[in-house]
Write an enzyme that holds these catalytic residues in place. Structure first.
Site, PDB file in Angstrom:
ATOM      1  CG  ASP A  84      -9.271   3.309   1.093  1.00 14.06           C
ATOM      2  OD1 ASP A  84      -8.461   3.196   0.143  1.00 14.06           O
ATOM      3  OD2 ASP A  84      -8.921   3.277   2.281  1.00 14.06           O
ATOM      4  CG  ASP A 118      -2.004   0.951   1.269  1.00 14.23           C
ATOM      5  OD1 ASP A 118      -2.049   1.807   0.371  1.00 14.23           O
ATOM      6  OD2 ASP A 118      -2.824   0.879   2.202  1.00 14.23           O
TER       7      ASP A 118
HETATM    8  C1  GLA Z   1      -5.379   2.465   2.648  1.00 13.67           C
HETATM    9  C2  GLA Z   1      -5.890   1.310   1.792  1.00 13.67           C
HETATM   10  C3  GLA Z   1      -6.951   0.539   2.555  1.00 13.67           C
HETATM   11  C4  GLA Z   1      -6.343   0.022   3.869  1.00 13.67           C
HETATM   12  C5  GLA Z   1      -5.792   1.185   4.669  1.00 13.67           C
HETATM   13  C6  GLA Z   1      -5.026   0.702   5.890  1.00 13.67           C
HETATM   14  O1  GLA Z   1      -6.387   3.417   2.879  1.00 13.67           O
HETATM   15  O2  GLA Z   1      -6.403   1.765   0.575  1.00 13.67           O
HETATM   16  O3  GLA Z   1      -7.425  -0.549   1.798  1.00 13.67           O
HETATM   17  O4  GLA Z   1      -5.335  -0.915   3.573  1.00 13.67           O
HETATM   18  O5  GLA Z   1      -4.890   1.973   3.892  1.00 13.67           O
HETATM   19  O6  GLA Z   1      -4.417   1.739   6.592  1.00 13.67           O
END
Ligand code: GLA
Length: 354
Positions: free
Chosen positions: A178, A118
């Protein structure tokens, strides 16, 4: 197909919850339906490395990662973990920056089968144009371990990721920001933000419209069926994001529907596309093996409506047998078109035989 801790547990995930979810994946029957990857998202890692520079788990949450992986494997499941190309994860835990090969070796030694990587703080150490190389560093490091580890790229759909993620070693890549547990965000991601991306998906390398919110409480039964149907039509990774230990019958019914899962998992790996749009009514199609077509009749509107899929829009001619996949009934033979009454924010998902 699998499960991920983030959508429901956020930064409260720990060893005990993972073991309980593993047991519930098996006892609910979801594992047998194909949900085999049990993925730990952010907040498993400590904030510092050990004296030898190894990434380590937060001992108060995950005292023994190798032991946990062995337990998950003993149930016939696979285990996933999470890191960042940057120095820290989004939740401020340790990332893999400048320790890529070392961390890949650690993950492989623990028995990890899946890595979500990520972007998060990488924005402070890389230019956007360096994303393909930054992701390839870890892709190559995972390959060098010799252990098959699914590589999930997460950088929120920036920089045309679908055009380069597979050459960085990615097996799936997030195409958007997200998901949230509500109709507006889910439907925007599913209907609007995947348009044009179908050519980039196929076996081993998938567009990822993010994890499922089915069962998390923010959507109605019909909205949840739309969510699951749309992800199936998109050949999206089906990664449940709810509390598998406490599911109601509607949630289990949706997540375990064999005929809808079969659309998602069809061996051709085609990502479905929008065949027709009429205001808030949409018809989607996904070519399946053996010449059949999965067709979604979607109603994005707030009142029930009749949605029509015409053979012209679907590239069909003649008479074809139609089956309702959620209802599990054969509807008979149809010529020229198939119409159905679709509830608000709902779907009728059918399979049209060759
Ligand atoms: C980002 C990702 C999410 C999750 C969060 C965790 O926002 O896109 O899917 O993994 O980080 O902190």
């Amino acid at each position: 197909m699998g499960w991920n801790s983030w959508n429901f547990f956020r930064d409260t995930i720990d060893d005990a919850i993972v073991r309980q979810v593993a047991q519930s994946l098996v006892s609910s029957g979801l594992a047998a339906k194909g949900y085999v990857y049990l993925n730990i998202d952010d907040s498993w890692a400590a904030t510092v490395r050990d004296a030898a520079g190894n990434i380590q788990s937060d001992p108060s949450r995950f005292p023994d990662m190798a032991g946990l992986a062995a337990y998950v494997h003993s149930l016939g499941l696979k285990i996933g973990i999470y890191s960042s190309p940057g120095p820290a994860t989004c939740a401020g835990r340790m990332g893999s920056y400048q320790h890529e090969a070392q961390d890949a070796q650690t993950f492989a030694a623990w028995g990890i089968d899946y890595l979500k990587y990520d972007w998060c703080s990488a924005t402070h150490v890389y230019k956007p144009s360096e994303q393909p190389a930054a992701y390839k560093l870890m892709g190559d490091a995972l390959a060098a371990t010799g252990r098959p580890i699914v590589y999930s790229i997460c950088q929120y759909g920036a920089n045309g990721v679908w055009t380069w993620a597979a050459s960085s070693g990615g097996n799936l890549w997030r195409t958007t920001h997200d998901i949230k547990d509500n109709w507006t965000v889910m439907s925007t991601i599913g209907f609007d933000q995947q348009l044009g991306l179908a050519p980039f998906a196929g076996p081993g390398h998938w567009n990822d419209p993010d994890m499922l919110e089915v069962g998390n409480g923010g959507m109605t039964f019909d909205e949840s069926k739309t969510h699951f149907s749309l992800w199936a039509m998109l050949a999206a990774p089906l990664v449940a994001g709810n509390d598998i230990r406490n599911m109601n019958s509607h949630t289990l019914e949706i997540l375990s529907d064999s005929e809808v899962i079969a659309v998602d998992q069809d061996k051709l790996g085609n990502e479905g596309t929008r065949a027709a749009v009429n205001g808030l009514l949409e018809v989607w199609q996904k070519p399946l093996a053996n010449g059949a077509l999965a067709v979604g009749l979607f109603n994005r509107g707030a009142t029930p409506a009749t949605v029509t899929a015409t053979w012209q829009d679907l590239g069909l001619a003649g008479s074809h047998a139609v089956r309702d996949l959620w209802a599990h009934v054969n509807l008979g033979d149809f010529s020229n078109e198939y119409s159905a009454s679709v509830p608000e924010h709902g779907v009728v998902l059918v399979k049209i035989a060759h």
